[in-house]
Design a protein around this motif. Structure first.
Motif, mmCIF file in Angstrom:
data_model
loop_
_atom_site.group_PDB
_atom_site.id
_atom_site.type_symbol
_atom_site.label_atom_id
_atom_site.label_comp_id
_atom_site.label_asym_id
_atom_site.label_seq_id
_atom_site.Cartn_x
_atom_site.Cartn_y
_atom_site.Cartn_z
ATOM 1 N N THR A 84 0.823 -1.198 0.000
ATOM 2 C CA THR A 84 0.000 0.000 0.000
ATOM 3 C C THR A 84 0.865 1.259 0.000
ATOM 4 N N SER A 85 0.233 2.398 -0.222
ATOM 5 C CA SER A 85 0.934 3.679 -0.149
ATOM 6 C C SER A 85 1.367 3.952 1.291
ATOM 7 N N PRO A 108 -4.760 1.856 5.740
ATOM 8 C CA PRO A 108 -5.357 2.508 4.569
ATOM 9 C C PRO A 108 -5.782 3.945 4.823
ATOM 10 N N SER A 159 -3.170 6.609 3.845
ATOM 11 C CA SER A 159 -3.105 6.945 2.418
ATOM 12 C C SER A 159 -4.207 7.911 2.015
ATOM 13 N N LEU A 188 -9.691 7.758 -3.556
ATOM 14 C CA LEU A 188 -8.654 7.166 -2.700
ATOM 15 C C LEU A 188 -9.239 6.101 -1.772
ATOM 16 N N CYS A 238 -7.790 2.446 -1.756
ATOM 17 C CA CYS A 238 -7.173 1.990 -0.500
ATOM 18 C C CYS A 238 -8.207 1.271 0.369
ATOM 19 N N GLU A 263 -8.689 -4.478 -0.590
ATOM 20 C CA GLU A 263 -7.361 -4.437 -1.213
ATOM 21 C C GLU A 263 -6.277 -4.745 -0.187
ATOM 22 N N TYR A 264 -6.400 -4.161 1.001
ATOM 23 C CA TYR A 264 -5.447 -4.392 2.092
ATOM 24 C C TYR A 264 -5.394 -5.873 2.462
#
Length: 215
Positions: free
Chosen positions: A12-13, A133, A136, A172, A176, A180-181
């Motif tokens: 992740t970011s 998340p 981000s 976003l 995020c 997805e995580y």
């Protein structure tokens, strides 16, 4: 391709992917393929073959970029990742074909999918890095890098800046997502979670241990 000396980093970011790639390459006298390394091929890509990657290259008005709906943006992002995978693997193949790189370790901040990584690599050569998340989503525009500040300025120029910002926050939030995580967390690869109290040197040692990297 012989990928025995190639180490992939996904995640992740704000998880530290770019930093770990640079630090590992420096420590092991290797090569760092940093975030968006596929950009080097962007000028030569055919827009018919790579319509999503070349979208921003050929864009005339960047305000169109930020005006897209969350659905449109997420679809574009997912298609970009697929096209990135093709280009990134091409770049890797070119690098590995050079004699001077045969014995070098290569550390890659990549868009290559989990599915493909399971086919071409193994658990000792892929690292997942994760951050909350919400970081981000809420700190996206806190970063000083020109790309994010450029987007932020575009939104401030919109007739309704707050609506533009809210739209991008929703984008976003979709990108995020918890799903997805969890997909990354349960990918089958080793995971490092962001820890503000851990130094860069400690993170490097942890990555080396998880990936079984030795000099």
């Amino acid at each position: 391709m012989d990928l025995k000396n190639v180490y992939f980093v996904i995640g992740t970011s704000y998880a530290g992917k770019s930093t770990i790639v640079k630090n590992l390459a420096k420590k092991h006298n290797g090569l760092a393929l940093e975030e968006n390394y596929h950009d080097e091929k962007l000028p030569e890509l055919d827009s018919k073959e790579f319509p999503n990657l070349t979208y921003t290259r050929d864009l005339k008005d960047w305000h169109e970029f930020i005006r897209r709906t969350p659905d449109e943006y997420v679809t574009w992002i997912n298609n970009v990742k697929k096209e990135c995978e093709i280009v990134e693997l091409q770049i890797l193949e070119e690098l590995l074909s050079k004699a001077e790189n045969q014995d070098k370790k290569i550390f890659v901040d990549t868009n290559i999918s989990i599915e493909t990584l399971h086919k071409i690599s193994d658990a000792d050569h892929v690292l997942v890095m994760l951050s909350d998340p919400q970081i981000s989503i809420h700190r996206f525009f806190d970063r000083p890098d020109p790309e994010k500040q450029f987007l932020y300025q575009l939104m401030l120029e919109e007739p309704d800046p707050q609506a533009a910002l809210d739209n991008y926050r929703e984008i976003l939030t979709r990108i995020c997502s918890k799903e997805e995580y969890e997909m990354l967390e349960n990918s089958g690869f080793k995971v490092i979670y962001r820890d503000e109290d851990r130094t860069q040197e400690e993170t490097v040692r942890l990555a080396e241990e998880l990936l079984k990297i030795t000099d």
